[in-house]
Every structure is written in C-alpha cells, then in structure tokens.
Scaffold this active site. Structure first.
Site, short mmCIF file in Angstrom:
data_model
loop_
_atom_site.label_atom_id
_atom_site.label_comp_id
_atom_site.label_asym_id
_atom_site.label_seq_id
_atom_site.Cartn_x
_atom_site.Cartn_y
_atom_site.Cartn_z
N ASP A 103 -10.39 3.45 -3.31
CA ASP A 103 -11.00 2.29 -2.68
C ASP A 103 -12.23 2.07 -3.15
OD1 ASP A 103 -8.84 2.10 -1.36
OD2 ASP A 103 -9.38 2.07 0.82
N ASP A 120 0.66 -0.98 0.13
CA ASP A 120 -0.02 0.06 -0.07
C ASP A 120 1.02 1.43 0.11
OD1 ASP A 120 -2.45 1.37 -0.01
OD2 ASP A 120 -3.34 0.36 2.01
#
Ligand code: GAL
Length: 409
Positions: free
Chosen positions: A210, A151
């Site tokens: 997201d 990430d």
C-alpha cells in the site's frame, strides 16, 4: 465406428472450447484505467452520498472530459449475504443499494467499480468472495458494475494459503460466466510476482504494497508497512517489460491531492504517467484545490500515461538527487521527466547531443546528434526550445519537470 469417432472428436472439441471460452474480458484496458478510488482518503468511512457527490465532482472538475471513467468503491461497502448467499450493501451507508448508485454513475457517462477479496473476509473484515465467487460475480453484473478490485487478505497462512493464480482465475471465470464486461484488478501486493502469471487473468496487478501519504517514508502497521511515493517508485524497478496494453503494472492508487505541496503532488502524478500506471486519484474530489485540479486534468501529462504504445518509462540517468526518466511515445516522440527527490532545489544541465535516448527492450532510439526535437514543457504548456540547445534548469525541491519531445520536420 467412423461415426462414433467423429462424434467423440466433436465432443472433445466442444468440451475443450467450453474450457477455453473462459477468459478475461478483452478490450477493456487498451490504455491504463483512470478514475477515483475511495480508500486512500476515506478508508472505511464511505457512503452513497460521498459516491454520488464524487461522481458529480468528477464531471464538474473536468476530470471526466479529461478521460477519467471509474468511480470505485474500495473496502467496507458490504453488508451481509442474503439467505441465498448473495452479498448485499451495508443498508445504513448505502440505503438506496448499489444498483441505484451504479445507475446514477452511468447516467453521468461514468463507470462504477467495486471491491472484494479472495479470502473469507476482506482486509476490513467484511465478507470476502471465497466460495461465493459465482454469486458475487452475478450480483456485480446485475448491479451494473464495470470494475472489480480483488484483494488478498485472509487467504490463509503458509501451506494452507490459497494459490493466487487459482484464486484470481476462479474470479476471472466467474465474471466471464456472469456475462458483463468487468475490468479485473488484481491486488495481492506483488507478493507472488503476478507480473509473471496474471496477464491472462487480470487487466492490472498491484506490483507493491500500500502507498502511504508521504514523499519518502515507511509506515509500520504491525505485520506490514505502507510505503511513501518514492519508496513505491523504487519498487517498480525491473518490471517495465511486463506492462502492456490490457495488462498493466499497478503501483497503487495515487495520493495526489493528499500530499502537502504542489511539487510533491505534481511529481507523483507525472511519475505515474511515466510508469503507464493506472491513474486513480485517491483524494476528496469535492474539495480539491484549483492547483490539484489543474494537475490531474493536465491533458498533456495524461496523454503520456495513455499513449497508445503502452510502453512503461524508466530512469535513463540517475545521480544522488536527480533522476532523468524517459518514455517512448507513438510517432517517434518521447516523454522526458526530471525528478528532484531531495529537499532542496537542484540545478541540472543536459546536453542532449551527448545522450541518445535508447530503449533496447522496445527497439526505440533518438539520436540528437542526427535529428533535432522540439521540447514542450508539459506543466507550463509552453515551448522549451529544442534539443539543439543545452538544457539548463533548476528543479524545485521534491518536484518533477516534464517534457514532450517531437522530431522537428
Ligand atoms: C489493502 C489494499 C488497499 C485497500 C485495503 C482495503 O489490502 O492493498 O489498497 O484496498 O486493502 O482494506
């Protein structure tokens, strides 16, 4: 002198080959990876019991046999680093440790994935890998990890921000040096256009932010928003040319099983298959309804996603409410999907003979005035006639019809 020159040449070549040795592991993602990921449903609320039960459910539901492989822990599995700098799991939530969990998953014929971050901390404020790449990669290899999602939180601001290419290359090389083949999933939300640089670094890269658990919405979280399934779909426009075997566009893990209606879940799943997207089911597999199980184990739809050509599909026709998606498949076959984005059923008529399928990018075409194709309805698993007839259908609200077209012999 001659000898010296030969030695120097040898040294240079040996050094160069050392450098060129570092690469991403080959042959790990010939087709888009498939599995489960904890984040969409469980966030930070994860523990070893959930992971074991999920692996059991993956087998029992038939998902493993349908092609799902990875059981992936997302953020928040971490504890602290030990005195030598090696990361440990949260001892309360994972008392048996990650190695035991990976062993359990492997015994079931599945693979295990884990999560880290290129910054000092993960998004969930757990230890990140910056400065510890080699140790983390070694630790994952020792544990028997097969997949790493990496990430981009806490990587610095403005001019002080880490360079994504450098950061992801550093982790790629650390994984390679650790010696265990591990899929590298790049998760920097598409911010620095990873499709342009990440092909030699990772096996897949997030193209967008997201995904939120809704059909069409934008959910604000202060400095950023998550996006519904339709909004996320729209973010994929223009990217298909970058997706190939071993290097996939990743529009995010699916909300299939979390959306309110069968139609929405089915449409989401079918569209991700049309996109050749990695198929990570992000729901509670232990409590999945039979309806959802049937969707995620639909082998015909999975075969569209996993087609060996690895060509990402695209909307060939668009009107206000209806999108007509096509995807070339091996053997001159095509997948076709008809999406109704709206809240009411839509009737749709399509005379195949007036609409050739064309994918200029890949030099593929189907001319229905010259050849007839049989049509199979992939949700019903039944024949739906041929391209010799006009297609007349009603697409339910927020749903997707899906077909496979095969040239008639
Ligand atoms: C985000 C990422 C999500 C999830 C989350 C965990 O950056 O895009 O998929 O991994 O972090 O904190």
């Amino acid at each position: 002198m001659k000898k010296n020159f030969k030695f120097l040449l040898w040294l240079t070549l040996a050094t160069l080959s050392q450098f060129s040795m570092a690469q991403k592991f080959p042959d790990l993602a010939k087709t888009p990876p498939m599995g489960w990921n904890s984040w969409n449903k469980f966030g930070c609320n994860i523990d070893e019991k959930l992971v074991r039960e999920t692996a059991d459910a993956m087998v029992k539901s038939g998902m493993r046999d349908a092609g799902y492989r990875y059981v992936n822990l997302d953020d928040c599995w971490h504890g602290e680093r030990d005195a030598a700098g090696f990361i440990q799991a949260d001892a309360k939530r994972f008392p048996s440790g990650i190695k035991a969990l990976a062993d359990y998953i492997h015994l079931k014929g599945l693979k295990m994935g884990i999560y880290s971050d290129a910054g000092k901390q993960t998004c969930g404020k757990r230890p990140g890998s910056q400065g510890f790449e080699a140790q983390d990669a070694k630790q994952y290899a020792r544990w028997g990890i097969d997949y790493l999602k990496y990430d981009w939180c806490n990587t610095g601001e403005g001019a002080a921000q880490r360079n994504p290419r450098e950061a992801y290359t550093t982790m790629r090389d650390a994984l390679y040096a650790a010696g265990r083949p591990i899929v590298l999933s790049i998760c920097e939300w598409g911010e620095s256009k990873p499709w342009e640089w990440a092909g030699e670094i990772g096996h897949l890269w997030r193209t967008s932010g997201d995904i939120a658990n809704c059909w069409e919405c934008e959910v604000g979280h202060g400095s950023w928003s998550s996006l519904g399934v339709m909004n996320t779909l729209d973010k994929q426009a223009g990217l298909r040319k970058f997706s190939h075997p071993e290097k996939w566009n990743d529009p995010d893990m699916m909300q299939v099983g979390n959306l309110p209606t069968l139609g929405e879940n089915r449409a989401h799943f079918g569209l991700w298959a049309m996109l050749s997207a990695p198929l990570f089911v992000g729901t509670d597999l232990r409590e999945m309804s039979e309806e959802i199980r049937t969707v995620v184990t639909n082998r015909e739809v999975i075969a569209v996603d996993q087609d060996e050509l690895g060509i990402q599909g695209f909307p060939a026709l668009k009107s206000k409410n209806i999108e007509f998606w096509v995807k070339p498949l091996a053997g001159g076959e095509w997948a076709v999907a008809i999406l109704n984005r709206s809240d009411i059923p839509q009737t749709f008529q399509h005379n195949w003979k007036n609409h050739h399928l064309e994918d200029d990018l890949n030099g593929r075409a189907a001319d229905f005035s010259k050849a007839v194709f049989t049509i199979k309805d992939l949700w019903a698993g039944a024949s739906a006639g041929t391209t010799g007839d006009v297609l007349k259908v009603t697409v339910p609200a927020r749903d997707l019809l899906m077909y496979r077209l095969k040239p008639e012999k």
